[in-house]
Motif scaffolding. Sequence first.
Motif, PDB file in Angstrom:
ATOM      1  N   ARG A  45     -24.044  -8.657   1.471  1.00 40.74           N
ATOM      2  CA  ARG A  45     -23.459  -9.520   0.248  1.00 40.74           C
ATOM      3  C   ARG A  45     -23.182 -11.012   0.435  1.00 40.74           C
ATOM      4  O   ARG A  45     -23.470 -11.869  -0.603  1.00 40.74           O
ATOM      5  CB  ARG A  45     -22.174  -8.827  -0.137  1.00 40.74           C
ATOM      6  CG  ARG A  45     -21.214  -9.259  -1.158  1.00 40.74           C
ATOM      7  CD  ARG A  45     -19.886  -8.737  -1.310  1.00 40.74           C
ATOM      8  NE  ARG A  45     -19.190  -9.807  -2.287  1.00 40.74           N
ATOM      9  CZ  ARG A  45     -17.830  -9.581  -2.828  1.00 40.74           C
ATOM     10  NH1 ARG A  45     -17.339  -8.554  -2.071  1.00 40.74           N
ATOM     11  NH2 ARG A  45     -17.521 -10.132  -3.650  1.00 40.74           N
ATOM     12  N   SER A  46     -22.856 -11.463   1.520  1.00 40.16           N
ATOM     13  CA  SER A  46     -22.452 -12.631   1.695  1.00 40.16           C
ATOM     14  C   SER A  46     -23.608 -13.459   1.671  1.00 40.16           C
ATOM     15  O   SER A  46     -23.774 -14.668   1.458  1.00 40.16           O
ATOM     16  CB  SER A  46     -21.472 -12.953   2.930  1.00 40.16           C
ATOM     17  OG  SER A  46     -20.147 -12.134   2.737  1.00 40.16           O
ATOM     18  N   VAL A  47     -24.788 -12.865   2.402  1.00 39.77           N
ATOM     19  CA  VAL A  47     -26.129 -13.630   2.399  1.00 39.77           C
ATOM     20  C   VAL A  47     -26.674 -14.061   1.020  1.00 39.77           C
ATOM     21  O   VAL A  47     -26.776 -15.048   0.845  1.00 39.77           O
ATOM     22  CB  VAL A  47     -27.054 -12.913   3.287  1.00 39.77           C
ATOM     23  CG1 VAL A  47     -28.596 -13.273   3.231  1.00 39.77           C
ATOM     24  CG2 VAL A  47     -26.586 -12.696   4.980  1.00 39.77           C
ATOM     25  N   VAL A  48     -26.523 -13.003   0.416  1.00 34.05           N
ATOM     26  CA  VAL A  48     -26.659 -13.109  -1.208  1.00 34.05           C
ATOM     27  C   VAL A  48     -26.062 -14.170  -1.818  1.00 34.05           C
ATOM     28  O   VAL A  48     -26.483 -15.060  -2.538  1.00 34.05           O
ATOM     29  CB  VAL A  48     -26.715 -11.947  -2.043  1.00 34.05           C
ATOM     30  CG1 VAL A  48     -26.860 -12.021  -3.312  1.00 34.05           C
ATOM     31  CG2 VAL A  48     -27.737 -10.636  -1.386  1.00 34.05           C
ATOM     32  N   GLY A  49     -24.620 -14.183  -1.343  1.00 38.50           N
ATOM     33  CA  GLY A  49     -23.692 -15.188  -2.158  1.00 38.50           C
ATOM     34  C   GLY A  49     -24.075 -16.473  -1.735  1.00 38.50           C
ATOM     35  O   GLY A  49     -24.132 -17.701  -2.283  1.00 38.50           O
TER      36      GLY A  49
END
Length: 299
Positions: A45-49
């Motif tokens: 999720r954070s990589v996408v963010g």
Amino acid sequence: MTEKKAEIGKAALWMTGAIASFSSMAVAGRELSLSHDTFEIMMYRSVVGVFVVSLILSFTGNWHQVSTNRLGLHAVRNTLHFTGQNLWFYAVGVIPLAQVFALEFTQPIWVILLSPLLLKERLTALRMTSAIIGFAGILIVARPGVTAISPGVIAAAASAIFFALTTISTKTLTRHTSIACIVFWLTVMQAILGLAAAGLDGQIALPTVETAPFLILVGLAGLLAHFCITNALAIAPATVVIPFDFARLPTIAIVGMILYHEPLDQWTLLGAAVIFSGIFLNVWSENRINSATQPQNTR
């Protein structure tokens, strides 16, 4: 009057987007719980963010707003949020979605109670009354002594406390840095925390054709939900926005019933309504105080 109705209509549209985003994230989290642990979900999720936030900063030319000022406080805030979000994703996978959302709604109650300790804000009688009403709602949802309190319920309730601590630390950070900076370090630090936590067992499940769309959805939905709420609050007062936010509960209850055959639990809905009453009382009273202290327009 017409202008006011138009503002409420715009705020309602933004909150519809927020409700859809939060509900989508919950469903995606439930689907991902079968293949990924919560640390992996948070990492992806954070990589996408990071990717999305970096694109936005580049497109708007706001990279200059990102600084290392108060980096320690960023780390504390993001560790708190990382913990709360992991607890939330765990709860989403093991208890009814409506129950998760109902307990998550207690976040403002914890902010009321923790702010005097951490921000030196005054705990007024009305704020205390709001907190008591909120805790009554928690007891209705959890019903200790009547039903066993599962780890999922504890996780959902604990996530609200960590989200409250995140809110308080965010309030402190906004005095010194921009929202763009806060969001950038949020995604970067949580990607690092997710990678470290997910790799503790020496195994990190890679995305598959089936899970990749849900991982992307989780990343996009989280950012979009908060963007929609921010815009709604910029258009209309909190007393208007919060009732729309409460619509998340019946929405996710219906989603849970349709997708996962979860029964519509009357106690969860009743408890959530009580929690909402406590929150709304506090917001309404704060708005009245703020209106009374603002200078009147004499034109």
